[in-house]
Design a protein around this motif. Structure first.
Motif, PDB file in Angstrom:
ATOM      1  N   TYR A 113      28.315 -52.442   0.068  1.00 37.84           N
ATOM      2  CA  TYR A 113      27.713 -52.093   1.348  1.00 37.84           C
ATOM      3  C   TYR A 113      28.654 -51.205   2.164  1.00 37.84           C
ATOM      4  O   TYR A 113      29.796 -51.583   2.430  1.00 37.84           O
ATOM      5  CB  TYR A 113      27.395 -53.385   2.115  1.00 37.84           C
ATOM      6  CG  TYR A 113      26.851 -53.183   3.505  1.00 37.84           C
ATOM      7  CD1 TYR A 113      25.560 -52.709   3.692  1.00 37.84           C
ATOM      8  CD2 TYR A 113      27.614 -53.476   4.619  1.00 37.84           C
ATOM      9  CE1 TYR A 113      25.046 -52.533   4.969  1.00 37.84           C
ATOM     10  CE2 TYR A 113      27.107 -53.314   5.901  1.00 37.84           C
ATOM     11  CZ  TYR A 113      25.831 -52.838   6.069  1.00 37.84           C
ATOM     12  OH  TYR A 113      25.324 -52.661   7.334  1.00 37.84           O
ATOM     13  N   LEU A 114      28.190 -50.008   2.516  1.00 39.65           N
ATOM     14  CA  LEU A 114      28.995 -49.037   3.259  1.00 39.65           C
ATOM     15  C   LEU A 114      30.346 -48.786   2.583  1.00 39.65           C
ATOM     16  O   LEU A 114      31.367 -48.568   3.243  1.00 39.65           O
ATOM     17  CB  LEU A 114      29.200 -49.491   4.713  1.00 39.65           C
ATOM     18  CG  LEU A 114      27.927 -49.643   5.556  1.00 39.65           C
ATOM     19  CD1 LEU A 114      28.259 -50.170   6.953  1.00 39.65           C
ATOM     20  CD2 LEU A 114      27.186 -48.317   5.674  1.00 39.65           C
ATOM     21  N   GLY A 115      30.338 -48.811   1.268  1.00 43.83           N
ATOM     22  CA  GLY A 115      31.584 -48.688   0.513  1.00 43.83           C
ATOM     23  C   GLY A 115      32.287 -47.363   0.701  1.00 43.83           C
ATOM     24  O   GLY A 115      33.518 -47.290   0.599  1.00 43.83           O
ATOM     25  N   GLU A 116      31.527 -46.296   0.986  1.00 38.97           N
ATOM     26  CA  GLU A 116      32.174 -45.000   1.181  1.00 38.97           C
ATOM     27  C   GLU A 116      33.104 -45.020   2.391  1.00 38.97           C
ATOM     28  O   GLU A 116      34.114 -44.319   2.416  1.00 38.97           O
ATOM     29  CB  GLU A 116      31.122 -43.896   1.329  1.00 38.97           C
ATOM     30  CG  GLU A 116      30.270 -43.949   2.583  1.00 38.97           C
ATOM     31  CD  GLU A 116      29.162 -44.982   2.549  1.00 38.97           C
ATOM     32  OE1 GLU A 116      28.462 -45.140   3.570  1.00 38.97           O
ATOM     33  OE2 GLU A 116      28.993 -45.634   1.500  1.00 38.97           O
ATOM     34  N   LYS A 117      32.778 -45.849   3.407  1.00 36.01           N
ATOM     35  CA  LYS A 117      33.670 -45.964   4.564  1.00 36.01           C
ATOM     36  C   LYS A 117      34.971 -46.652   4.185  1.00 36.01           C
ATOM     37  O   LYS A 117      36.054 -46.272   4.658  1.00 36.01           O
ATOM     38  CB  LYS A 117      32.973 -46.726   5.687  1.00 36.01           C
ATOM     39  CG  LYS A 117      31.857 -45.955   6.376  1.00 36.01           C
ATOM     40  CD  LYS A 117      31.442 -46.626   7.667  1.00 36.01           C
ATOM     41  CE  LYS A 117      30.461 -45.759   8.444  1.00 36.01           C
ATOM     42  NZ  LYS A 117      30.132 -46.347   9.762  1.00 36.01           N
ATOM     43  N   ILE A 118      34.896 -47.651   3.327  1.00 30.51           N
ATOM     44  CA  ILE A 118      36.110 -48.334   2.880  1.00 30.51           C
ATOM     45  C   ILE A 118      36.971 -47.390   2.054  1.00 30.51           C
ATOM     46  O   ILE A 118      38.194 -47.324   2.235  1.00 30.51           O
ATOM     47  CB  ILE A 118      35.744 -49.587   2.075  1.00 30.51           C
ATOM     48  CG1 ILE A 118      35.080 -50.622   2.976  1.00 30.51           C
ATOM     49  CG2 ILE A 118      36.983 -50.175   1.389  1.00 30.51           C
ATOM     50  CD1 ILE A 118      34.580 -51.842   2.258  1.00 30.51           C
ATOM     51  N   GLU A 119      36.354 -46.631   1.175  1.00 32.14           N
ATOM     52  CA  GLU A 119      37.124 -45.699   0.357  1.00 32.14           C
ATOM     53  C   GLU A 119      37.815 -44.656   1.226  1.00 32.14           C
ATOM     54  O   GLU A 119      39.000 -44.353   1.031  1.00 32.14           O
ATOM     55  CB  GLU A 119      36.220 -45.027  -0.670  1.00 32.14           C
ATOM     56  CG  GLU A 119      36.993 -44.102  -1.607  1.00 32.14           C
ATOM     57  CD  GLU A 119      36.174 -43.609  -2.777  1.00 32.14           C
ATOM     58  OE1 GLU A 119      36.694 -42.772  -3.541  1.00 32.14           O
ATOM     59  OE2 GLU A 119      35.015 -44.061  -2.946  1.00 32.14           O
ATOM     60  N   ARG A 120      37.098 -44.103   2.205  1.00 31.41           N
ATOM     61  CA  ARG A 120      37.726 -43.110   3.092  1.00 31.41           C
ATOM     62  C   ARG A 120      38.873 -43.732   3.873  1.00 31.41           C
ATOM     63  O   ARG A 120      39.935 -43.114   4.043  1.00 31.41           O
ATOM     64  CB  ARG A 120      36.681 -42.528   4.052  1.00 31.41           C
ATOM     65  CG  ARG A 120      35.716 -41.542   3.400  1.00 31.41           C
ATOM     66  CD  ARG A 120      35.043 -40.670   4.444  1.00 31.41           C
ATOM     67  NE  ARG A 120      34.313 -41.451   5.429  1.00 31.41           N
ATOM     68  CZ  ARG A 120      33.015 -41.769   5.331  1.00 31.41           C
ATOM     69  NH1 ARG A 120      32.317 -41.387   4.268  1.00 31.41           N
ATOM     70  NH2 ARG A 120      32.419 -42.470   6.271  1.00 31.41           N
ATOM     71  N   TYR A 121      38.672 -44.939   4.365  1.00 26.41           N
ATOM     72  CA  TYR A 121      39.709 -45.618   5.145  1.00 26.41           C
ATOM     73  C   TYR A 121      40.969 -45.832   4.317  1.00 26.41           C
ATOM     74  O   TYR A 121      42.087 -45.518   4.759  1.00 26.41           O
ATOM     75  CB  TYR A 121      39.179 -46.963   5.643  1.00 26.41           C
ATOM     76  CG  TYR A 121      40.226 -47.859   6.265  1.00 26.41           C
ATOM     77  CD1 TYR A 121      40.619 -47.707   7.584  1.00 26.41           C
ATOM     78  CD2 TYR A 121      40.841 -48.869   5.511  1.00 26.41           C
ATOM     79  CE1 TYR A 121      41.590 -48.528   8.152  1.00 26.41           C
ATOM     80  CE2 TYR A 121      41.809 -49.695   6.060  1.00 26.41           C
ATOM     81  CZ  TYR A 121      42.182 -49.516   7.387  1.00 26.41           C
ATOM     82  OH  TYR A 121      43.148 -50.321   7.939  1.00 26.41           O
ATOM     83  N   VAL A 122      40.823 -46.347   3.106  1.00 27.45           N
ATOM     84  CA  VAL A 122      41.985 -46.639   2.264  1.00 27.45           C
ATOM     85  C   VAL A 122      42.723 -45.354   1.891  1.00 27.45           C
ATOM     86  O   VAL A 122      43.956 -45.283   1.962  1.00 27.45           O
ATOM     87  CB  VAL A 122      41.551 -47.407   1.001  1.00 27.45           C
ATOM     88  CG1 VAL A 122      42.720 -47.523   0.021  1.00 27.45           C
ATOM     89  CG2 VAL A 122      41.040 -48.789   1.369  1.00 27.45           C
ATOM     90  N   ARG A 123      41.992 -44.318   1.503  1.00 29.19           N
ATOM     91  CA  ARG A 123      42.647 -43.064   1.107  1.00 29.19           C
ATOM     92  C   ARG A 123      43.326 -42.391   2.295  1.00 29.19           C
ATOM     93  O   ARG A 123      44.373 -41.744   2.131  1.00 29.19           O
ATOM     94  CB  ARG A 123      41.624 -42.138   0.458  1.00 29.19           C
ATOM     95  CG  ARG A 123      41.082 -42.668  -0.870  1.00 29.19           C
ATOM     96  CD  ARG A 123      40.333 -41.598  -1.634  1.00 29.19           C
ATOM     97  NE  ARG A 123      39.695 -42.115  -2.831  1.00 29.19           N
ATOM     98  CZ  ARG A 123      40.318 -42.353  -3.977  1.00 29.19           C
ATOM     99  NH1 ARG A 123      41.616 -42.130  -4.075  1.00 29.19           N
ATOM    100  NH2 ARG A 123      39.654 -42.814  -5.041  1.00 29.19           N
ATOM    101  N   ARG A 124      42.763 -42.548   3.488  1.00 34.27           N
ATOM    102  CA  ARG A 124      43.360 -41.928   4.676  1.00 34.27           C
ATOM    103  C   ARG A 124      44.585 -42.707   5.167  1.00 34.27           C
ATOM    104  O   ARG A 124      45.630 -42.124   5.470  1.00 34.27           O
ATOM    105  CB  ARG A 124      42.313 -41.858   5.794  1.00 34.27           C
ATOM    106  CG  ARG A 124      42.851 -41.195   7.081  1.00 34.27           C
ATOM    107  CD  ARG A 124      41.822 -41.218   8.194  1.00 34.27           C
ATOM    108  NE  ARG A 124      41.588 -42.568   8.706  1.00 34.27           N
ATOM    109  CZ  ARG A 124      40.440 -43.230   8.585  1.00 34.27           C
ATOM    110  NH1 ARG A 124      39.415 -42.697   7.950  1.00 34.27           N
ATOM    111  NH2 ARG A 124      40.315 -44.446   9.090  1.00 34.27           N
TER     112      ARG A 124
END
Length: 332
Positions: free
Chosen positions: A55-66
């Motif tokens: 759920y809303l995984g793209e936000k987690i991926e962006r957060y971790v990479r940033r």
């Protein structure tokens, strides 16, 4: 050792905040839930992470990479979402061949534990905490020697009051992967989902030696009450109690608080146990035991035990009154 963090859940008990944010990115004590988890694991020496997103995984991926560009990260998508056991089964090939074992930590859980000691303990170790309502949790039963004899997910008749807190050190990832494959292939569900608990029980039945270690504090941050409790406990650590705050006009700061960058605060009383995000405006407000997101605005309010999301606005009542003798006014 690699860390595996399932963060695919919807977080329905934290709505409306999780309508727009994954649960693990909800702010707490000057960070996100996931940020606190990653920071602690990184401080303990972890460099490789597997995130199971949904759920809303793209936000987690962006957060971790940033926020953590130095980490070695792998993202596994869980869709559909059918429980923690299903999530780990999908990710099994990322950890099953790791000779040093694997650490699993649920992405909505903040625990106070001696992590280096846990990692040095032999065999598979489950972190546990004594609870008053055991029927709400996955429980462990142990022998007199401390060896785990049974794990069960939310039993109707609990025979133990020691709950698993969502932190697991697995000594033999290959065996766990095989146990996960077994419960998936046999369609073994508990409470309608594939549970990690059932895979651990299969390991016990196969002779795996599993022990437990207690945690000092455990915050399941999936509910408003526990999130605010976690916020207060984290803020009461020395780094917040000893912090120096900028001068705000006609404002009293009652530690511990966390105040983000570029906030505009005036004519207010802030604290204790308040976390405010970046670039938030607070004027003529009394605020305690609350979490306020970034880019928000509070004016003329008295607020306690509140969670306010980012880019939100609240304006309370502001009165100019002329009251004569023998008058009573009650706004309750």
């Amino acid at each position: 050792m690699k860390a595996v963090i399932p963060v695919a859940g919807i977080g329905s008990r934290l709505r409306p905040h999780t309508h727009t944010q994954p649960k693990s990115l909800v702010p707490v004590a000057g960070n996100t839930i996931l940020g606190h988890i990653i920071d602690r694991l990184r401080d303990a020496g972890f460099e490789e992470f597997v995130f199971i997103i949904g759920y809303l995984g793209e936000k987690i991926e962006r957060y971790v990479r940033r926020e953590y560009p130095d980490l070695k990260v792998t993202f596994v998508v869980q869709e559909p979402r059918e429980g923690i056991g299903h999530a780990l089964w999908l990710a099994r090939d990322t950890f099953r061949h790791d000779p040093d074992g694997v650490l699993i930590l649920l992405g909505d859980t903040i625990v106070d534990v001696d992590l280096p000691r846990l990692l040095e303990m032999p065999g598979t170790v489950l972190a546990v905490k004594e609870v008053k309502t055991p029927g709400m949790f996955g429980l462990v039963e142990t022998s007199g020697s401390g060896r785990v004899t049974k794990v069960v997910e939310k039993p109707k008749i609990p025979k133990s009051n020691y709950a698993m807190v969502g932190l697991y050190k697995i000594a033999n990832p290959e065996r766990l992967a095989e146990a996960l494959e077994y419960i998936i292939n046999e369609d073994q569900r508990t409470h309608g989902e594939f549970q990690l608990t059932d895979a651990l029980m299969r390991l016990i039945q196969q002779g795996e030696e599993i022990t437990t270690t207690p945690v000092d504090n455990w915050f399941d941050c999936g509910r408003k009450e526990t999130l605010l409790e976690a916020n207060a406990r984290l803020l009461n650590r020395p780094e917040f109690l000893a912090r120096l705050y900028p001068e705000f006009p006609d404002t009293i700061i009652i530690p511990p608080v966390s105040i983000g960058k570029d906030c505009q605060i005036s004519h207010s009383i802030i604290g204790p146990n308040v976390a405010i995000g970046d670039r938030t405006i607070v004027k003529n407000t009394i605020l305690s035991d609350s979490i306020i997101g970034s880019y928000s605005e509070l004016r003329s309010a008295v607020m306690h035990d509140c969670i306010v999301g980012s880019d939100a606005s609240f304006r309370g009542l502001n009165h100019s009154i002329n009251i004569g003798d023998n008058t009573e006014i009650d706004y309750s």
